[in-house]
Design a protein around this motif. Structure first.
Motif, PDB file in Angstrom:
ATOM      1  N   LYS A 100       0.831  -1.203   0.000  1.00 17.35           N
ATOM      2  CA  LYS A 100       0.000   0.000   0.000  1.00 17.35           C
ATOM      3  C   LYS A 100       0.863   1.249   0.000  1.00 17.35           C
ATOM      4  O   LYS A 100       1.977   1.236   0.510  1.00 17.35           O
ATOM      5  N   LEU A 101       0.273   2.323  -0.508  1.00 15.62           N
ATOM      6  CA  LEU A 101       0.845   3.652  -0.290  1.00 15.62           C
ATOM      7  C   LEU A 101      -0.056   4.375   0.701  1.00 15.62           C
ATOM      8  O   LEU A 101      -1.277   4.419   0.518  1.00 15.62           O
ATOM      9  N   THR A 102       0.538   4.940   1.749  1.00  7.93           N
ATOM     10  CA  THR A 102      -0.217   5.768   2.694  1.00  7.93           C
ATOM     11  C   THR A 102       0.407   7.153   2.700  1.00  7.93           C
ATOM     12  O   THR A 102       1.630   7.282   2.807  1.00  7.93           O
ATOM     13  N   CYS A 103      -0.432   8.167   2.581  1.00 10.07           N
ATOM     14  CA  CYS A 103       0.057   9.549   2.650  1.00 10.07           C
ATOM     15  C   CYS A 103      -0.229  10.102   4.038  1.00 10.07           C
ATOM     16  O   CYS A 103      -1.377  10.185   4.454  1.00 10.07           O
ATOM     17  N   LEU A 104       0.838  10.493   4.748  1.00  8.29           N
ATOM     18  CA  LEU A 104       0.657  11.102   6.074  1.00  8.29           C
ATOM     19  C   LEU A 104       0.767  12.622   6.006  1.00  8.29           C
ATOM     20  O   LEU A 104       0.587  13.306   7.016  1.00  8.29           O
ATOM     21  N   GLY A 105       1.068  13.138   4.853  1.00  8.93           N
ATOM     22  CA  GLY A 105       1.161  14.585   4.683  1.00  8.93           C
ATOM     23  C   GLY A 105       1.760  14.882   3.322  1.00  8.93           C
ATOM     24  O   GLY A 105       2.638  14.143   2.861  1.00  8.93           O
ATOM     25  N   SER A 106       1.268  15.934   2.645  1.00  4.68           N
ATOM     26  CA  SER A 106       1.802  16.295   1.336  1.00  4.68           C
ATOM     27  C   SER A 106       1.604  17.795   1.148  1.00  4.68           C
ATOM     28  O   SER A 106       0.484  18.254   0.985  1.00  4.68           O
ATOM     29  N   GLY A 107       2.696  18.555   1.231  1.00  5.99           N
ATOM     30  CA  GLY A 107       2.576  20.003   1.087  1.00  5.99           C
ATOM     31  C   GLY A 107       3.458  20.719   2.077  1.00  5.99           C
ATOM     32  O   GLY A 107       4.228  20.088   2.812  1.00  5.99           O
ATOM     33  N   SER A 108       3.310  22.033   2.133  1.00  4.34           N
ATOM     34  CA  SER A 108       4.251  22.822   2.922  1.00  4.34           C
ATOM     35  C   SER A 108       4.120  22.585   4.429  1.00  4.34           C
ATOM     36  O   SER A 108       5.009  22.933   5.195  1.00  4.34           O
ATOM     37  N   ALA A 109       3.020  21.943   4.876  1.00  2.00           N
ATOM     38  CA  ALA A 109       2.876  21.646   6.307  1.00  2.00           C
ATOM     39  C   ALA A 109       3.628  20.370   6.698  1.00  2.00           C
ATOM     40  O   ALA A 109       3.742  20.052   7.888  1.00  2.00           O
TER      41      ALA A 109
ATOM     42  N   ASN B 222       5.661  16.629   4.644  1.00  2.00           N
ATOM     43  CA  ASN B 222       5.516  15.538   3.678  1.00  2.00           C
ATOM     44  C   ASN B 222       5.979  14.223   4.273  1.00  2.00           C
ATOM     45  O   ASN B 222       7.040  14.165   4.904  1.00  2.00           O
ATOM     46  N   CYS B 223       5.195  13.179   4.044  1.00  2.00           N
ATOM     47  CA  CYS B 223       5.610  11.833   4.448  1.00  2.00           C
ATOM     48  C   CYS B 223       4.679  10.813   3.784  1.00  2.00           C
ATOM     49  O   CYS B 223       3.461  10.958   3.814  1.00  2.00           O
ATOM     50  N   TYR B 224       5.295   9.794   3.178  1.00  2.00           N
ATOM     51  CA  TYR B 224       4.546   8.743   2.498  1.00  2.00           C
ATOM     52  C   TYR B 224       5.129   7.400   2.935  1.00  2.00           C
ATOM     53  O   TYR B 224       6.343   7.295   3.108  1.00  2.00           O
TER      54      TYR B 224
ATOM     55  N   GLY C 199       9.054  14.655   6.923  1.00  2.00           N
ATOM     56  CA  GLY C 199       8.525  15.975   7.244  1.00  2.00           C
ATOM     57  C   GLY C 199       7.402  16.001   8.268  1.00  2.00           C
ATOM     58  O   GLY C 199       6.810  17.051   8.506  1.00  2.00           O
ATOM     59  N   ILE C 200       7.099  14.855   8.865  1.00  2.00           N
ATOM     60  CA  ILE C 200       6.129  14.840   9.970  1.00  2.00           C
ATOM     61  C   ILE C 200       6.716  14.020  11.130  1.00  2.00           C
ATOM     62  O   ILE C 200       7.594  13.190  10.912  1.00  2.00           O
ATOM     63  N   PRO C 201       6.257  14.260  12.348  1.00  2.00           N
ATOM     64  CA  PRO C 201       6.874  13.578  13.497  1.00  2.00           C
ATOM     65  C   PRO C 201       6.843  12.046  13.366  1.00  2.00           C
ATOM     66  O   PRO C 201       5.867  11.474  12.884  1.00  2.00           O
ATOM     67  N   PHE C 202       7.930  11.427  13.811  1.00  2.00           N
ATOM     68  CA  PHE C 202       8.070   9.974  13.716  1.00  2.00           C
ATOM     69  C   PHE C 202       6.940   9.258  14.449  1.00  2.00           C
ATOM     70  O   PHE C 202       6.524   8.170  14.071  1.00  2.00           O
ATOM     71  N   LYS C 203       6.417   9.896  15.516  1.00  2.00           N
ATOM     72  CA  LYS C 203       5.356   9.211  16.274  1.00  2.00           C
ATOM     73  C   LYS C 203       4.104   8.998  15.404  1.00  2.00           C
ATOM     74  O   LYS C 203       3.381   8.026  15.596  1.00  2.00           O
ATOM     75  N   GLU C 204       3.896   9.856  14.422  1.00  2.00           N
ATOM     76  CA  GLU C 204       2.743   9.653  13.528  1.00  2.00           C
ATOM     77  C   GLU C 204       2.980   8.481  12.570  1.00  2.00           C
ATOM     78  O   GLU C 204       2.047   7.770  12.197  1.00  2.00           O
ATOM     79  N   VAL C 205       4.240   8.285  12.192  1.00  2.00           N
ATOM     80  CA  VAL C 205       4.586   7.120  11.368  1.00  2.00           C
ATOM     81  C   VAL C 205       4.367   5.845  12.185  1.00  2.00           C
ATOM     82  O   VAL C 205       3.778   4.872  11.712  1.00  2.00           O
ATOM     83  N   LYS C 206       4.824   5.873  13.430  1.00  2.00           N
ATOM     84  CA  LYS C 206       4.652   4.703  14.313  1.00  2.00           C
ATOM     85  C   LYS C 206       3.182   4.335  14.414  1.00  2.00           C
ATOM     86  O   LYS C 206       2.802   3.172  14.298  1.00  2.00           O
TER      87      LYS C 206
ATOM     88  N   LEU D  34       1.243  15.134  -6.002  1.00  2.00           N
ATOM     89  CA  LEU D  34       1.801  15.513  -4.699  1.00  2.00           C
ATOM     90  C   LEU D  34       1.871  17.029  -4.534  1.00  2.00           C
ATOM     91  O   LEU D  34       1.959  17.768  -5.508  1.00  2.00           O
ATOM     92  N   HIS D  35       1.889  17.448  -3.247  1.00  2.00           N
ATOM     93  CA  HIS D  35       2.323  18.791  -2.875  1.00  2.00           C
ATOM     94  C   HIS D  35       1.497  19.880  -3.561  1.00  2.00           C
ATOM     95  O   HIS D  35       2.040  20.873  -4.064  1.00  2.00           O
ATOM     96  N   LEU D  36       0.174  19.693  -3.615  1.00  2.00           N
ATOM     97  CA  LEU D  36      -0.671  20.748  -4.185  1.00  2.00           C
ATOM     98  C   LEU D  36      -0.663  21.942  -3.243  1.00  2.00           C
ATOM     99  O   LEU D  36      -0.839  21.782  -2.033  1.00  2.00           O
ATOM    100  N   SER D  37      -0.480  23.115  -3.796  1.00  2.00           N
ATOM    101  CA  SER D  37      -0.488  24.331  -2.984  1.00  2.00           C
ATOM    102  C   SER D  37      -1.923  24.651  -2.557  1.00  2.00           C
ATOM    103  O   SER D  37      -2.863  24.469  -3.327  1.00  2.00           O
ATOM    104  N   ASP D  38      -2.072  25.132  -1.319  1.00  2.00           N
ATOM    105  CA  ASP D  38      -3.424  25.472  -0.841  1.00  2.00           C
ATOM    106  C   ASP D  38      -4.041  26.591  -1.670  1.00  2.00           C
ATOM    107  O   ASP D  38      -5.218  26.564  -1.995  1.00  2.00           O
ATOM    108  N   ARG D  39      -3.215  27.593  -1.997  1.00  2.00           N
ATOM    109  CA  ARG D  39      -3.774  28.801  -2.629  1.00  2.00           C
ATOM    110  C   ARG D  39      -3.782  28.777  -4.138  1.00  2.00           C
ATOM    111  O   ARG D  39      -4.559  29.483  -4.768  1.00  2.00           O
TER     112      ARG D  39
END
Ligand SMILES: [Zn+2]
Length: 222
Positions: free
Chosen positions: A2-11, A13-15, A29-36, A187-192
């Motif tokens: 599987k591919l899981t996206c935990l974040g994509s963008g300026s806030a 990134n982690c897949y 780009g996101i805390p390791f505890k969220e990956v865990k 990936l990485h679509l800008s909000d604005r």
């Protein structure tokens, strides 16, 4: 797998590319505890983390992986991370240079379950062509139209030289699609300055396989 996206963008990134027994983390780009948490705390199956470049939204938490003894592949950051450790099998990872305002790397990842997966983000364009890709994860950051309405000229210029425009993304997919292609993830679509619906629909018109947008929480079978 599987591919899981935990974040994509300026806030941040982690897949995760993962099955029952193996996991390759792409971007720190996101805390390791969220990956865990996403792996039900089964972190022994992480075979490595690959990081494209030093910007915080991609590398802010790399030190947590280093501390955890996880193999790291971050070729554009050798001066930050010191010696590189190889990402171990069963994933094989090759790198290629991208076009950003700091050294930045794309990855061609192979695994027997998924074939050839391309990952490229934070780049004005990709100067190479790839054959027989099975999965494409590619930046689709902004549209020229929305960019010119949203920012002053100086900032527009900076974004144009460092991130991928929708039309460039379309051209890349057109040039690299093949009969073997099974999925595309934007990936990485800008909000604005992006329009998720239009981006997805117009890219879907180019190819037969599913097109996903990497929103946090997206998960699909590769
Ligand atoms: Zn960047």
């Amino acid at each position: 797998m599987k591919l899981t996206c935990l974040g994509s963008g300026s806030a941040g990134n982690c897949y995760l590319l993962h099955n029952e027994t193996e996991c390759l983390v792409i971007e720190a780009g996101i805390p390791f505890k969220e990956v865990k948490k996403a792996l039900d705390f089964n972190i022994s199956k992480i075979t490595g983390v690959v990081v494209s470049h030093e910007h915080g939204d991609h590398a802010k938490y790399l030190h947590e992986y280093i501390k955890g003894g996880i193999p790291i592949m971050a070729p554009s950051m050798e001066r930050v991370t010191g010696a590189l450790s190889a990402v171990s099998k069963p994933f094989s990872v090759r790198t290629f240079p991208l076009v950003h305002d700091v050294p930045c790397t794309g990855f061609l990842i192979e695994h027997s379950e998924i074939g050839r997966l391309l990952f490229a983000t934070d780049t004005e364009y990709v100067r190479y062509r790839f054959k027989n890709l099975n999965h494409i994860l590619i930046e689709c950051n902004y549209s020229q139209d929305l960019l010119s309405k949203s920012y002053h000229d100086g900032l527009q210029e900076r974004i144009k030289l460092t991130h991928m425009e929708f039309g460039t993304c379309k051209d890349f997919i057109q040039a690299n699609k093949s009969q073997e292609l099974k999925s595309v993830c934007l990936l990485h679509l800008s909000d604005r300055t992006s329009d998720e619906k239009i981006f997805q629909e117009e890219i879907q018109d180019l190819i037969e396989c599913p097109v996903y947008v990497a929103n946090r929480g997206l998960e699909y079978e590769l």
